[in-house]
Design an enzyme around this catalytic site. Structure first.
Site, short mmCIF file in Angstrom:
data_model
loop_
_atom_site.label_atom_id
_atom_site.label_comp_id
_atom_site.label_asym_id
_atom_site.label_seq_id
_atom_site.Cartn_x
_atom_site.Cartn_y
_atom_site.Cartn_z
N ASP A 144 -11.22 -4.74 6.90
CA ASP A 144 -10.51 -6.02 6.86
C ASP A 144 -10.26 -6.56 8.26
OD1 ASP A 144 -10.45 -6.00 4.07
OD2 ASP A 144 -8.55 -4.91 4.03
N ASP A 193 0.84 -1.19 0.00
CA ASP A 193 0.00 0.00 0.00
C ASP A 193 0.88 1.25 0.00
OD1 ASP A 193 -2.21 -1.62 0.13
OD2 ASP A 193 -2.58 -1.30 2.27
#
Length: 325
Positions: free
Chosen positions: A273, A26
């Site tokens: 998540d 990320d």
């Protein structure tokens, strides 16, 4: 469920999970506000953090005590080593991850001062998580009680994996994200539990959202009936800062509200998540869907108070300390 009761559920987390799917590096930058189309805004220092929806879910579950096996593919770049090392450090079994030529998966994430974000996903090696690979892992997958799936992998692979594990008696939890409004019937039939947010639910079921945005007054019994007709007897619908709803037509209480856990959110990137990973951990450890969602509210709230996805996840001890004082 009281705060203490929910947090005590951490003591029961010891189940075995398989997560099949994505791992991403990320590339994250913070800004005062998210840019509009064609607009440039100033941002802070660029950070490269471990992510990917499936990798995040695996890390969140492992950090609170579940036994997690990760299945997927990383590339031949430096990010591959970075991603696997971070999962190893979280306590995830990475021994079955496939190495392929080319770049690993990546996301470009912009986070504003209120913790809201925009995300652009580049699949990279995640696109090479094939049906053949999943089928070759049948024996290892069969050792788990629960399977976690999202849709950052090819749909045919997700469907094949769900069918295979469902037939082996493994509970399949599907996170319809990135969102697909019309799921393949074979996937719906093989998935035991669905996880979506409120907007995804409305679009998927073809029902209207409340015009005033008040989901508290929404007819959730009607939604549960539509969800059952779609093919899911059990589902969790997340409501962001407003908590979540458990829709379970197999229960004496087909609709149950999970109250939100309030924190000073700085980055919600990995909260969803973390929620999913906790539900996986709960279901694999014998917790009910309601209990799993209640615990997930605390784990996700803890994540929202830190930056990044996996970087913001806490251990059972850290989460207890944060909320018990």
């Amino acid at each position: 469920m009281s705060e203490q009761s929910a947090l005590n559920l951490l003591d029961r987390i010891n189940g075995t999970i398989s997560v099949v799917g994505s791992m991403n590096a990320d590339y994250t930058v913070t800004t005062d506000r998210l840019p509009g189309p064609g607009e440039t805004v100033n941002g802070g220092a660029l950070q490269i953090l471990p992510g990917g929806k499936s990798g995040n879910q695996a890390a969140a579950a492992a950090k609170i005590g579940a036994h997690v096996q990760m299945f997927g593919a990383v590339g031949s770049d430096d990010n591959a080593v970075f991603l696997i090392n971070n999962l190893d450090n979280a306590g995830v079994d990475t021994s079955h991850i496939r190495r392929v030529l080319g770049p690993s998966g990546t996301t470009v994430i912009t986070v504003d001062a209120h913790g809201e974000n925009t995300i652009v996903y580049s699949p990279g090696s995640n696109a090479q998580v094939s049906v053949e690979y999943v089928e070759s892992m049948r024996e290892v997958l069969g050792k788990s009680k629960v399977l976690g799936l999202c849709l950052e992998s090819p749909m045919e692979t997700v469907t094949a994996c769900a069918k295979m594990c469902h037939e082996m008696g493994i509970t399949v939890l599907l996170n319809n994200s990135p969102f697909v409004p019309s799921l393949p019937p074979e996937l719906v039939a093989a998935a035991d539990v669905l996880l979506v947010n409120e907007h995804e639910m409305a679009q998927m079921l073809g029902i209207d959202e409340p015009s005033d945005g008040d989901w508290n007054a929404f007819d959730w019994h009607m939604a549960a009936e539509h969800m059952q007709k779609y093919g899911f007897e059990r589902a969790i619908v997340t409501l962001g800062a407003e908590g979540s709803m458990v829709l379970d037509s197999t229960s004496d209480e087909p609709v149950k509200r999970i109250q939100p856990v309030k924190v000073n959110a700085v980055d919600t990137t990995g909260s969803g998540d973390a929620f999913m990973g906790t539900v996986l951990a709960g279901l694999s450890s014998g917790l009910s869907l309601h209990e799993s969602a209640s615990l997930a509210s605390y784990v996700a709230a803890y994540a929202a108070a830190g930056y990044g996805a996996q970087a913001s996840y806490g251990t059972a001890a850290q989460i207890r300390k944060a909320f018990e004082g």
